[in-house]
Design a protein around this motif. Structure first.
Motif, PDB file in Angstrom:
ATOM      1  N   PHE A   1       0.854  -1.261  -0.195  1.00 34.05           N
ATOM      2  CA  PHE A   1      -0.069   0.067   0.051  1.00 34.05           C
ATOM      3  C   PHE A   1       0.728   1.144  -0.153  1.00 34.05           C
ATOM      4  O   PHE A   1       0.300   2.482   0.369  1.00 34.05           O
TER       5      PHE A   1
ATOM      6  N   THR B   1       3.430  -9.324   8.484  1.00 29.98           N
ATOM      7  CA  THR B   1       3.409  -9.151  10.081  1.00 29.98           C
ATOM      8  C   THR B   1       4.599  -8.479  10.488  1.00 29.98           C
ATOM      9  O   THR B   1       5.677  -8.493   9.422  1.00 29.98           O
TER      10      THR B   1
ATOM     11  N   LEU C   1      -2.531  -2.459  13.663  1.00 27.00           N
ATOM     12  CA  LEU C   1      -3.539  -3.462  13.027  1.00 27.00           C
ATOM     13  C   LEU C   1      -2.864  -4.691  13.021  1.00 27.00           C
ATOM     14  O   LEU C   1      -2.639  -5.572  12.019  1.00 27.00           O
TER      15      LEU C   1
ATOM     16  N   PHE D   1       0.277  -5.300  10.668  1.00 29.17           N
ATOM     17  CA  PHE D   1       0.545  -5.080   9.320  1.00 29.17           C
ATOM     18  C   PHE D   1       1.153  -3.780   9.195  1.00 29.17           C
ATOM     19  O   PHE D   1       1.794  -3.593   7.858  1.00 29.17           O
TER      20      PHE D   1
ATOM     21  N   LYS E   1       1.102 -16.398  -4.975  1.00 27.08           N
ATOM     22  CA  LYS E   1       0.270 -16.822  -3.700  1.00 27.08           C
ATOM     23  C   LYS E   1       1.024 -17.595  -2.554  1.00 27.08           C
ATOM     24  O   LYS E   1       0.785 -18.631  -2.400  1.00 27.08           O
TER      25      LYS E   1
ATOM     26  N   PHE F   1      -0.278 -17.772   3.876  1.00 27.79           N
ATOM     27  CA  PHE F   1      -0.564 -17.144   5.012  1.00 27.79           C
ATOM     28  C   PHE F   1      -0.607 -18.347   6.259  1.00 27.79           C
ATOM     29  O   PHE F   1      -0.258 -18.203   7.335  1.00 27.79           O
ATOM     30  N   SER F   2      -1.576 -19.143   5.614  1.00 34.18           N
ATOM     31  CA  SER F   2      -1.869 -20.279   6.659  1.00 34.18           C
ATOM     32  C   SER F   2      -2.326 -21.433   5.898  1.00 34.18           C
ATOM     33  O   SER F   2      -2.695 -21.264   4.782  1.00 34.18           O
ATOM     34  N   ILE F   3      -2.627 -22.615   6.517  1.00 32.64           N
ATOM     35  CA  ILE F   3      -2.906 -23.762   5.671  1.00 32.64           C
ATOM     36  C   ILE F   3      -3.865 -24.380   6.837  1.00 32.64           C
ATOM     37  O   ILE F   3      -3.275 -24.581   8.008  1.00 32.64           O
TER      38      ILE F   3
ATOM     39  N   LYS G   1      -4.901 -23.522   1.282  1.00 33.41           N
ATOM     40  CA  LYS G   1      -4.015 -22.628   1.690  1.00 33.41           C
ATOM     41  C   LYS G   1      -4.761 -21.111   1.755  1.00 33.41           C
ATOM     42  O   LYS G   1      -5.776 -20.740   0.584  1.00 33.41           O
ATOM     43  N   ARG G   2      -4.518 -20.442   2.487  1.00 28.77           N
ATOM     44  CA  ARG G   2      -4.887 -18.880   2.590  1.00 28.77           C
ATOM     45  C   ARG G   2      -3.672 -17.912   2.211  1.00 28.77           C
ATOM     46  O   ARG G   2      -2.953 -18.113   2.775  1.00 28.77           O
ATOM     47  N   SER G   3      -3.881 -17.307   1.260  1.00 31.19           N
ATOM     48  CA  SER G   3      -3.138 -16.511   0.622  1.00 31.19           C
ATOM     49  C   SER G   3      -3.474 -14.834   0.973  1.00 31.19           C
ATOM     50  O   SER G   3      -4.472 -14.663   0.629  1.00 31.19           O
ATOM     51  N   LEU G   4      -2.596 -14.093   1.455  1.00 31.10           N
ATOM     52  CA  LEU G   4      -3.017 -12.907   1.971  1.00 31.10           C
ATOM     53  C   LEU G   4      -3.100 -11.883   1.040  1.00 31.10           C
ATOM     54  O   LEU G   4      -3.894 -11.062   0.710  1.00 31.10           O
ATOM     55  N   PHE G   5      -2.160 -11.611   0.292  1.00 28.65           N
ATOM     56  CA  PHE G   5      -1.753 -10.484  -0.655  1.00 28.65           C
ATOM     57  C   PHE G   5      -1.534 -10.966  -2.049  1.00 28.65           C
ATOM     58  O   PHE G   5      -0.383 -11.627  -2.177  1.00 28.65           O
TER      59      PHE G   5
ATOM     60  N   SER H   1      -8.104 -11.853   1.363  1.00 34.69           N
ATOM     61  CA  SER H   1      -7.203 -12.918   1.016  1.00 34.69           C
ATOM     62  C   SER H   1      -8.212 -14.057   0.319  1.00 34.69           C
ATOM     63  O   SER H   1      -9.212 -13.716   0.156  1.00 34.69           O
ATOM     64  N   CYS H   2      -7.401 -14.906  -0.373  1.00 34.16           N
ATOM     65  CA  CYS H   2      -8.026 -15.921  -1.204  1.00 34.16           C
ATOM     66  C   CYS H   2      -7.684 -17.326  -0.551  1.00 34.16           C
ATOM     67  O   CYS H   2      -6.482 -17.443   0.136  1.00 34.16           O
ATOM     68  N   VAL H   3      -8.442 -18.103  -0.859  1.00 38.67           N
ATOM     69  CA  VAL H   3      -7.983 -19.804  -0.409  1.00 38.67           C
ATOM     70  C   VAL H   3      -8.133 -20.708  -1.940  1.00 38.67           C
ATOM     71  O   VAL H   3      -8.731 -20.353  -2.659  1.00 38.67           O
ATOM     72  N   GLU H   4      -7.345 -21.620  -1.639  1.00 39.51           N
ATOM     73  CA  GLU H   4      -7.278 -22.834  -2.707  1.00 39.51           C
ATOM     74  C   GLU H   4      -6.877 -23.975  -1.978  1.00 39.51           C
ATOM     75  O   GLU H   4      -6.171 -23.830  -1.038  1.00 39.51           O
TER      76      GLU H   4
ATOM     77  N   ASP I   1      -5.940 -21.735  13.093  1.00 36.20           N
ATOM     78  CA  ASP I   1      -5.613 -21.726  11.472  1.00 36.20           C
ATOM     79  C   ASP I   1      -4.401 -21.806  11.112  1.00 36.20           C
ATOM     80  O   ASP I   1      -4.269 -21.751   9.672  1.00 36.20           O
TER      81      ASP I   1
ATOM     82  N   GLY J   1      -1.888 -20.476  11.380  1.00 36.54           N
ATOM     83  CA  GLY J   1      -1.069 -19.190  10.816  1.00 36.54           C
ATOM     84  C   GLY J   1      -0.355 -18.659  12.083  1.00 36.54           C
ATOM     85  O   GLY J   1      -0.319 -19.278  13.036  1.00 36.54           O
TER      86      GLY J   1
END
Lengths: 785, 287
Positions: A131, A153, A181, A184, A733, A736-738, A767-771, B20-23, B242, B244
């Motif tokens: 940003f 983070t 935040l 972030f 991608k 961030f977490s699985i 899988k979660r991708s943040l940005f 965020s996006c998930v796959e 999660d 994370g």
């Protein structure tokens, strides 16, 4: 003979003064002032920009240099003690090429300091960020030995230490939570910052209180010659800084503010739960200085920042730091100076829940009242003595819960009080032309004091309420537990030749406070706990050795360092134990050891049209704690075998520049399930509790770019520029977490209303991708009168 | 209180990562031996008490959990005298008491299981349940009008009553609406209760969740032992985990079932010893 000695002694004179920046008149920290023909004669300016050293009577050529500034050369005829102030001009893009062929600082090679990184704020501002928000902590994460817990983070993990093992200071005031935040963004407004220096090892005796690193951030003083306003408008925040001379050459005031407006964008969200939120943060920095004379200066600086979050009238949550630092710099004579600093630091957070039947207020905070006295004594040409004392009064108020609702009883967690003190002395000693040392010792102590009530448990049994044999009650001021110990520090530098050196260091650190959490990245609600009757201070030792080499007339700097660090009394928190509202925190704690080792490589180019660095860290971090993973060693989550960063800037012309970075790191060490089962009608994952962090997230890599165009020449009174930046250019991608969960129709977004009837429901890894790729634009300006 | 705090933090975190996006990814996972999974609820009401014993699966195995049929299950008093032996029923793959039995409030019991050559044991006391004096409900609009905001729309239920034991008490509150047991992740998280931060008497204490007109609601309040509460608390922490950076390393919830033969080989699951009380209420249209 006595007469002769006296005559010889009489011919030694002191040359002293300040090194300042042209324009703002601010002191430059770490500028080198040396005899050009005998560079061994000289020194680096201290925290106030002050220098002092002895020379025999005679004629000299003094060379004053500082990274990012033009070197100044002055001839003097020394016939008496002499005070000379130097004003250095900042390098402009136009003249950078001249500097390549000129003379530059060789501090990388010649200084005893190692494992220390200093970043210019100008360089930090050029690094592309998410940003477009310039972030000091995230910039530091691009340096060797400093890593991040994960994307987005701002916690730092230095040479295998956890994020609470970093002492983060803003004008000597401790910042207990340096993030906005949830991490972030970091709390430091770059417009208000003058210099950033981090010690990862070889930490001088002056510093203590944390095991892994000391991050020393100095605020700008403000221009005492002319009015300057600067600021910027970005995608999520805007900034404004004004510098006002109060008395020309003597006094100035700096005021700087930043406020995000992310909450304005939430109004456009489709989800009502997101739309109705309050979500912003702000920072306010101020600094006043007054120079009574060349011998007495006073600085008063403050920081106040807060995050505000809320959901309709249902709840509010806010947190922030407030710090006030007052420093008096006094020169007793040319060789002895004293910095007296009085600091107040506060961090607090509060919940305000208004839901029917269970409304309550929850407040928590901690305060630090800190007095520091730091003396610099320029003993002679070869010895520079540092000594001082430090006393801190800590107050921890972990939780105060109150409610107007009769269902909820008011509840206070017992406050903790402690006094931390330290004495230190160290000497920077030039033993010969080739050999220099900095050696010192620090004695630190920590007294946990009353009022307090301490549960004492049966010897050899687990600390639990069932095993309590008595409760000891302490009145206000009584000493509950006292800890103390020596912390030796040694650094040594051997010049192999004029372009290369070998350095080694050892330091012991003692840390008396830590954050009670099992998570890697912190929440603002994390609880700081002091060493007490049961919990011992963490003790950390580190040895490091390195080779340092400069090339091409100091245009290129190379360093290779290797370290080994070992810690005692490291704590982990037992699963299932309440940490936040536990009055017997010792029952939730398990103790053990930790160690980390690694090699760090850094190649840096500071001058020229293309500047930047390549950093690479090869490291391992492990812990072994009774009661965790069957007492076997396990990797810390932030253990990364490989961590690489390439940071580059290039000036195409006087006005147009591009910067970019590419990052690669081994995936974090995590715990993946080994099976699943059903319980309470829920699918739940099964773990082998004898293994922790034995699996790996996928590797992380990302590229960011920024293009800056200066809209007019820098010689104007009004200067402005525009920056386009792209975070995660190739849209990697990164995880961030699985999460391990059942997924219907092979679609992690599955909703029966939108996607039709369920045809399958299977366990999956999601899988979660943040940005993804994030473009942003920022407009920056400065105006001076 | 902690639940409130955790929910708020989770909500805020969800907002922050809302873009965020998930796959689904292919990820090779370690595999371990199959573990015994035990789940039981022993009550103070005359009924055929049941215990479920099965074995865990490899993570990606999408089949049902296979029942473990070769266990010996006995209910004992606190002095280890057998009160009742349980028999495996092929009909529903559960171990059942041979006849309807009722556990007594105030007494301690032991449930012993012999399986795979090892003896497993759980102990618990049947605590007196709380007194529920009255139940009532209000609409979101009514609550807003009296300055008591709530999340969401619909009707919200409240209870008046008091606790009957000394010290901290623990409960599980199950809610069934129109015949459907509310058992989502949030429902489970909200169903675990402690009196730790509450007074002895409670007034207008909210029942988790919201309701609609014509809903037939059944509330079942179970008194539970501290170790079972601890198990449920860790269970919901595992739910919320999660993987994370904001989550601690995941671990199995601490079972209240001990392995007497091989203490390191702990089974998965729990045995709940409870007194229970039920309330039925229908949400009717308000004027």
């Amino acid at each position: 003979m006595l007469l002769l000695a006296s005559t010889v002694h009489a011919q030694i004179y002191t040359v002293s003064g300040y090194v300042k920046e042209v324009g703002s008149n601010e002191g430059l920290v770490g500028a080198t002032v040396v005899d050009k023909n005998q560079p061994r004669n000289g020194m680096a300016s201290n925290v106030n920009g002050y220098y002092s050293f002895d020379l025999p009577k005679g004629e000299y050529t003094l060379k004053v240099s500082y990274v990012g500034y033009y070197t100044k050369v002055v001839d003097i005829n020394l016939t008496k003690d002499q005070s000379i102030n130097f004003n250095l001009n900042e390098q402009t893009s136009k003249l950078d090429e001249v500097v390549v062929n000129g003379s530059r600082s060789d501090e990388n090679v010649s200084s005893v300091k190692m494992s220390t990184e200093k970043l210019e704020i100008k360089r930090i501002k050029s690094i592309p960020t998410i940003f477009g928000e310039v972030d000091i902590i995230k910039s530091l994460q691009l340096l060797p030995g400093i890593s991040t817990a994960g994307e987005g983070t701002s916690g730092m993990f230095v040479r295998g230490g956890s994020s609470d093992q970093n002492l983060i200071m803003l004008d000597q005031a401790t910042i207990y939570n340096a993030s906005h935040l949830f991490g972030f963004f970091s709390v430091f407004n770059p417009d208000a910052v003058k210099s950033v220096e981090i010690y990862k090892g070889g930490i001088p005796a002056k510093y203590g209180g944390r095991i892994s690193s000391i991050l020393d951030i100095q605020m700008r003083e403000g221009n005492n010659q002319k009015f300057v306003a600067s600021g910027g408008i970005g995608v999520i925040s805007s900034r404004l800084t004004v510098e006002v001379p109060i008395v020309e050459d003597k006094s100035s005031l700096l005021l700087s503010g930043r406020r995000t407006y992310a909450d304005l964008f939430l109004a456009f969200a489709e989800d009502e739960n997101i739309r109705n939120n309050i979500l912003y943060f702000y920072d306010f920095n101020s600094k006043f200085n007054y120079s009574f004379s060349d011998k007495d200066k006073v600085f008063v600086s403050g920081y106040f920042g807060r995050d505000e979050l809320g959901f309709e009238e249902l709840f509010g949550f806010n947190w922030g730091n407030s710090v006030l630092s007052t420093r008096w710099n006094h020169l007793f004579k040319d060789k002895l100076s004293l910095n007296t600093t009085l600091v107040y630091s506060n961090f607090d957070y509060g919940f305000d829940v208004s839901t029917a039947g269970t409304g309550f207020n929850w407040n928590s905070g901690l305060q630090e009242y800190n007095l520091k006295m730091d003396f610099d004594y320029f003993l002679n040409d070869n010895n520079n003595l540092f000594f001082g004392a430090n006393a801190i009064y800590h107050v921890f108020a972990p939780a105060e819960i109150s409610s107007q609702n009769p269902n909820i009883r008011n509840f206070n967690l017992q406050n903790d009080y402690a006094v931390e003190t330290a004495l230190y002395v160290s000497n920077q000693h030039d033993i010969s032309e080739k050999l220099s040392m900095e050696y010192g010792i620090r004695y630190s102590s920590f007294a946990k004091i009353g009022p307090d009530s301490v549960s004492v448990y049966a010897e050899g049994k687990r600390r639990s309420p069932e095993n309590e044999i008595r409760t000891d009650v302490y009145e206000s001021g009584d000493i509950v537990k006292y800890y103390g110990g020596f912390e030796p520090r040694v650094g040594i530098r051997y010049m192999v030749n004029s372009k290369s050196s070998i350095k080694a260091s050892y330091n012991r650190m003692r840390q008396y406070l830590q954050v009670a959490t099992n998570a890697t990245a912190g929440f603002p609600t994390d609880r700081w706990i002091p060493a007490d009757y049961h919990i011992k201070p963490v003790i950390g030792d580190q040895v490091a050795i390195g080779y340092f080499r400069n090339f091409n007339n100091n245009a290129w700097e190379l360093s290779v360092e290797s370290y080994y660090k070992w810690l005692q009394n490291v704590v982990d928190f037992l699963p299932g134990e309440d940490i936040l509202l536990n009055d017997r925190i010792e029952t939730a704690v398990a103790e053990g050891i930790a160690w980390s080792y690694g090699a760090e490589f850094m190649l840096r180019k500071n001058v020229g049209k293309t500047t930047g660095w390549l950093s690479y860290t090869l490291s391992r971090t492990q812990r072994q704690i009774e009661g965790v993973a069957n007492g076997e060693p396990y990797f810390a989550r932030y253990d990364k075998l490989h961590d690489l960063a390439l940071v580059l800037s290039h000036k195409f012309s006087e006005r147009l520049s591009i910067s970019g970075n590419w990052i690669y790191a081994t995936g974090a060490a995590v715990t993946f399930p080994e099976g699943r089962y059903m319980m309470n009608g829920q699918n739940i994952t099964y773990y082998d509790d004898s293994k922790r962090n034995s699996s790996r997230m996928p590797d992380f890599h990302r590229m960011d770019l920024a293009l800056t165009y200066e809209l007019n020449s820098r010689s104007n009174r009004y200067n402005h520029e525009i920056t386009f930046s792209f975070y995660n250019v190739y849209n990697r991608k990164n995880p961030f977490s699985i999460q391990f969960e059942h997924v219907s129709n092979n679609n992690p977004y599955y909703k029966s209303a939108e996607h039709g009837p369920m045809t399958s429901n299977k366990p999956a890894a999601v899988k979660r991708s943040l940005f993804g790729i994030i473009p942003s634009i920022a407009y920056n300006f400065s105006f001076n009168k | 209180m902690r639940t409130h705090r955790n929910k708020i933090l989770s909500l805020i975190l969800a907002i922050l990562i809302s873009w965020s996006c998930v796959e689904i990814i292919d990820l090779e996972l370690p595999q371990s031996d199959l573990e015994l999974v035990i789940e039981g609820k022993l009550l103070n009401e005359e009924s055929l008490q049941t215990i479920k014993i099965s074995e865990s699966l490899n993570y990606y195995d999408s089949s049902e959990l296979a029942p473990f049929k070769d266990a010996e299950v006995n209910l004992m008093d606190h002095q280890h005298n057998i009160i009742e032996s349980f028999i495996y029923s092929h009909e529903d793959s559960l171990y059942r008491s041979a006849s309807p039995i009722k556990l007594a409030v105030g007494k301690e019991y032991v449930l012993q299981i012999e399986a795979k050559g090892e003896i497993l044991e759980a102990k618990g006391k049947i605590f007196e349940n709380a007194t529920l004096d009255s139940l009532f409900y209000l609409s979101a609009e009514e609550l807003k009008s009296i300055g008591k905001p709530v999340f969401g729309d619909g009707y919200f239920m409240f209870v008046n009553g008091e606790l009957n034991n000394q010290g901290i008490e623990y409960f599980k509150l199950d809610v069934t609406v129109n015949g459907y047991f509310r058992n989502g992740k949030n429902d489970f998280t909200n169903s675990i209760l402690t009196s730790e931060y509450f007074g002895r008497k409670f007034q207008a204490l909210p029942i988790p969740g919201s309701f609609e007109e014509e809903d037939a609601v059944v509330l079942e309040l179970y008194s539970i032992n501290k170790d079972v509460y601890q198990y449920f608390d860790e269970f919901r922490n595992l739910f919320a985990n999660d993987g994370g950076v904001f989550s601690p390393p995941p671990v199995n919830p601490t079972s209240n079932i001990k392995n007497l033969t091989n203490p390191d080989n702990k089974p998965l699951g729990y045995i709940q010893f409870s007194s229970v009380q039920r309330r039925n209420i229908k949400i009717e249209e308000r004027d």
